[in-house]
Design a protein around this motif. Structure first.
Motif, mmCIF file in Angstrom:
data_model
loop_
_atom_site.group_PDB
_atom_site.id
_atom_site.type_symbol
_atom_site.label_atom_id
_atom_site.label_comp_id
_atom_site.label_asym_id
_atom_site.label_seq_id
_atom_site.Cartn_x
_atom_site.Cartn_y
_atom_site.Cartn_z
ATOM 1 N N GLU A 61 -4.808 9.691 36.600
ATOM 2 C CA GLU A 61 -5.982 8.984 36.075
ATOM 3 C C GLU A 61 -5.518 7.715 35.364
ATOM 4 O O GLU A 61 -4.650 7.767 34.493
ATOM 5 N N ALA A 76 -7.352 3.788 30.436
ATOM 6 C CA ALA A 76 -8.281 2.718 30.121
ATOM 7 C C ALA A 76 -7.907 2.068 28.798
ATOM 8 O O ALA A 76 -8.211 0.922 28.532
ATOM 9 N N HIS A 77 -7.234 2.835 27.964
ATOM 10 C CA HIS A 77 -6.867 2.327 26.654
ATOM 11 C C HIS A 77 -5.660 3.106 26.163
ATOM 12 O O HIS A 77 -5.595 4.318 26.349
ATOM 13 N N LEU A 111 -4.802 4.041 23.270
ATOM 14 C CA LEU A 111 -5.096 5.066 22.267
ATOM 15 C C LEU A 111 -5.923 6.160 22.916
ATOM 16 O O LEU A 111 -6.886 5.880 23.619
ATOM 17 N N LEU A 162 -8.414 7.871 22.368
ATOM 18 C CA LEU A 162 -9.612 8.025 21.539
ATOM 19 C C LEU A 162 -10.813 7.584 22.354
ATOM 20 O O LEU A 162 -10.668 6.887 23.346
ATOM 21 N N THR A 163 -11.989 7.962 21.914
ATOM 22 C CA THR A 163 -13.182 7.406 22.542
ATOM 23 C C THR A 163 -13.960 6.601 21.503
ATOM 24 O O THR A 163 -13.763 6.761 20.305
ATOM 25 N N ALA A 164 -14.831 5.759 22.026
ATOM 26 C CA ALA A 164 -15.516 4.786 21.166
ATOM 27 C C ALA A 164 -16.468 5.452 20.180
ATOM 28 O O ALA A 164 -17.144 6.414 20.509
ATOM 29 N N LEU A 180 -19.854 4.796 18.268
ATOM 30 C CA LEU A 180 -20.985 3.922 18.559
ATOM 31 C C LEU A 180 -21.728 3.568 17.275
ATOM 32 O O LEU A 180 -21.697 4.324 16.310
ATOM 33 N N LEU A 222 -20.060 -0.897 20.249
ATOM 34 C CA LEU A 222 -21.122 -0.551 21.197
ATOM 35 C C LEU A 222 -22.339 0.086 20.518
ATOM 36 O O LEU A 222 -22.221 0.950 19.659
ATOM 37 N N LEU A 265 -12.819 0.991 23.267
ATOM 38 C CA LEU A 265 -12.330 2.289 23.737
ATOM 39 C C LEU A 265 -13.274 2.812 24.808
ATOM 40 O O LEU A 265 -14.430 2.406 24.866
ATOM 41 N N PRO A 266 -12.785 3.716 25.652
ATOM 42 C CA PRO A 266 -13.694 4.308 26.638
ATOM 43 C C PRO A 266 -14.850 5.025 25.923
ATOM 44 O O PRO A 266 -14.696 5.498 24.801
#
Lengths: 95, 479
Positions: free
Chosen positions: A50, A53-54, A56, A58-60, A62, B51, B279-280
């Motif tokens: 895979e 994408a980044h 780190l 982590l996920t964003a 919001l 976002l 970030l995703p």
């Protein structure tokens, strides 16, 4: 993969970078060596991996949908080279 | 040679969030230039995008409505190009991992019945600003209020075969985003825009022809005309031995033609790559379930229910459910009118619609409320007034001459004559005054019945019950 003079000119145009004629050969060889390195990496089979994408893991986070930014047009436009009627003025760009 | 048209659409729907997709600046339309453009929107150094949660929820909502796969991980990418209304030098968009994966929507078109149109993907991105090319001493003016407004780009498969199918698809998506409450659908203000990819190929050919991309299609009428023009242009070109060049063309509504916008030389290489500033995004199952709970009844389901519950034709149900507000209006009116569905549908689709169009009003600006219309229909149904008088009552309601149908009927004395003795007297008078027509009728020219009805209606100011008048006349004349 090696780049010729034309490729370098096209890339420079896309990036809006001025390259002087005497720099083209050197730039071509430098860019080519970067592409060679990429090609070397391309020989590794990554089909089962895979893509990252980044870096780190982590996920964003919001933000809530709320207006938090006041109008600071005057402040921002005080550093703009040219403004009129609240608009930023730029060299004519019509197609 | 028989040609086949192949069309795919890219629709940009501005999401109805209060703030921008990556900043806390307002998104309201029509503000003074650059008063809603903050440091993030201006692309000033040191700023970072964050976002907007609501934009994600809205995209998920759309995805659920088109039966799409919602990817758990979604990634933002930079699309690089230089234009002054894009101050960062790149647009934050999505490339490899859009938030909404493949889905579909069914459209209905007269010539072909129901067709399923595939939706390849829908992704989140930021809108650009606006360039004004009026003369500012040889310069262009830039307004960045729109920069950073959230967009959902909805990309279809090349599944449409005619301009009318493309319009039907666009209308369906337009109706859907408004039902979902994720976009106001205002095409004049640019909240809902469309580009069309158009190509032609010989019938039976598998391979797609070279396509052109049509931009600037900001009304349903224009999209149909632009595609038809472009199809004809491509066919003419191919039949005369020429070749279609892949290019972007602009539709000029004044001249009704398309013309090339960018030359091939300037072909963009967007050099997409994942945006390291973001970030995703993880869309959890919980979020998807939560959004699913908020889904309203969608147009197709509502249409089906209207047909079953109110016994409406597919046509009427389709008209009434194309717009959520209209469907709500109908439901309130029909409930007030004791379920008198056919009459209610007709009054909405004909009288109300014509009045709105005449004054260029939207439904929410209608002076006649759904309850008022429902009450009016009740009075037609119980024979208090005829359909003709009802139009008069409707007009009075529209002009605000009364707050209810009953009040206007009372005030303007429009109640139907119910005294049959009085009506009979009038019938006798009319027959006596027109012996020649009575002779004609009795000699077999029964068409003159209409003449008598007209006379009586005239004398009663339309207040006589037409059915009753007919009956009385016939019984007298056939004696």
């Amino acid at each position: 993969m090696s780049l010729d003079k034309k490729d370098v000119e096209a890339i420079a145009r896309l990036a809006r970078i001025e390259i002087k004629p005497e720099q083209i050969d050197e730039t071509a060889s430098q860019l080519s060596s970067i592409l060679e390195f990429v090609e070397q990496m391309n020989t590794i089979d990554t089909s089962a991996i895979e893509p990252v994408a980044h870096p780190l893991d982590l996920t964003a986070r919001l933000r809530e949908d709320a207006v938090t930014e006041p109008n600071q047009r005057e402040l921002f436009q005080s550093i703009a080279p040219a403004v009129e009627n609240g608009l930023y003025l730029v060299p004519k760009v019509i197609e | 040679m028989e040609w086949e048209t192949v069309i795919g659409l890219e629709i940009h729907a501005q999401l109805a969030t209060k703030s921008k997709i990556f900043s806390g600046a307002a998104t309201a339309y029509g503000a003074e230039p650059n008063t809603q453009a903050c440091a993030v929107d201006l692309g000033l150094p040191g700023t970072l995008p964050v976002l907007n949660k609501e934009a994600v929820r809205m995209a998920v909502k759309f995805g659920l409505a088109i039966h799409a796969q919602i990817d758990e991980f979604s990634v933002f990418a930079r699309k690089n190009y230089f234009y002054p209304d894009l101050p960062k030098g790149y647009q934050i968009s999505q490339y490899e991992k859009p938030i909404v994966g493949p889905g579909y929507i069914d459209i209905e078109v007269e010539e072909a019945g129901p067709i399923r149109i595939g939706i390849t993907r829908a992704h989140l991105e930021e809108d650009a600003g606006k360039s004004l090319h009026e003369d500012f001493h040889g310069m262009s003016g830039i307004d960045l209020n729109r920069a950073g407004t959230p967009l959902l780009e909805i990309v279809s498969e090349p599944d449409m075969r005619s301009a009318s199918q493309a319009v039907a698809y666009m209308k369906k998506i337009h109706s859907l985003v408004r039902y979902l409450g994720i976009c106001d659908g205002n095409m004049q203000e640019g909240s809902f825009r469309c580009d069309a990819n158009v190509s032609v190929r010989l019938k039976g050919e598998e391979k797609l022809g070279t396509r052109t991309e049509l931009k600037n299609l900001n009304s349903f009428r224009f999209i149909e005309r632009a595609i038809n023009y472009e199809v004809e242009r491509q066919i003419d070109l191919l039949e005369s031995g020429g070749e279609v060049i892949q290019e972007t063309r602009l539709y000029d509504a004044d001249k009704d033609e398309t013309r090339p916008m960018r030359s091939k030389e300037e072909a963009n290489d967007y050099r997409y790559f994942p945006d390291p500033d973001l970030l995703p995004v993880q869309v959890s199952r919980e979020l998807v379930d939560e959004v699913r709970e908020t889904l309203p009844e969608l147009p197709d389901a509502r249409k089906k229910r209207f047909m079953e519950e109110f016994n409406l034709s597919a046509y009427d149900a389709g008209l009434l459910t194309a717009d959520r507000e209209l469907a709500d209006y109908f439901e309130i009116a029909v409930n007030t009118a004791n379920g008198e569905s056919k009459l209610t549908a007709n009054w909405i689709n004909v009288e109300l619609n014509a009045s709105l169009n005449r004054e260029n009003k939207t439904l929410s600006e209608s002076p006649v409320s759904a309850e008022q219309l429902g009450e009016l229909i009740l009075r037609i149904k119980d024979n208090t007034i005829s359909g003709k008088i009802a139009k008069q009552v409707f007009a009075s309601l529209w002009e605000g001459k009364g707050s209810s149908a009953d009040e206007i009927i009372e005030k303007e004395g429009l109640k139907q004559m119910s005294d049959s003795g009085e009506l009979e007297k009038l019938v006798n008078e009319v027959l006596q005054a027109n012996p020649a027509q009575v002779e004609q009728y009795r000699a077999g020219k029964t068409k003159v019945l209409g003449f008598f009805v007209g006379q009586i209606m005239k004398q009663t100011g339309g207040k006589a019950n037409p059915g009753q008048v007919n009956q009385l006349l016939k019984s007298k004349l056939d004696q």
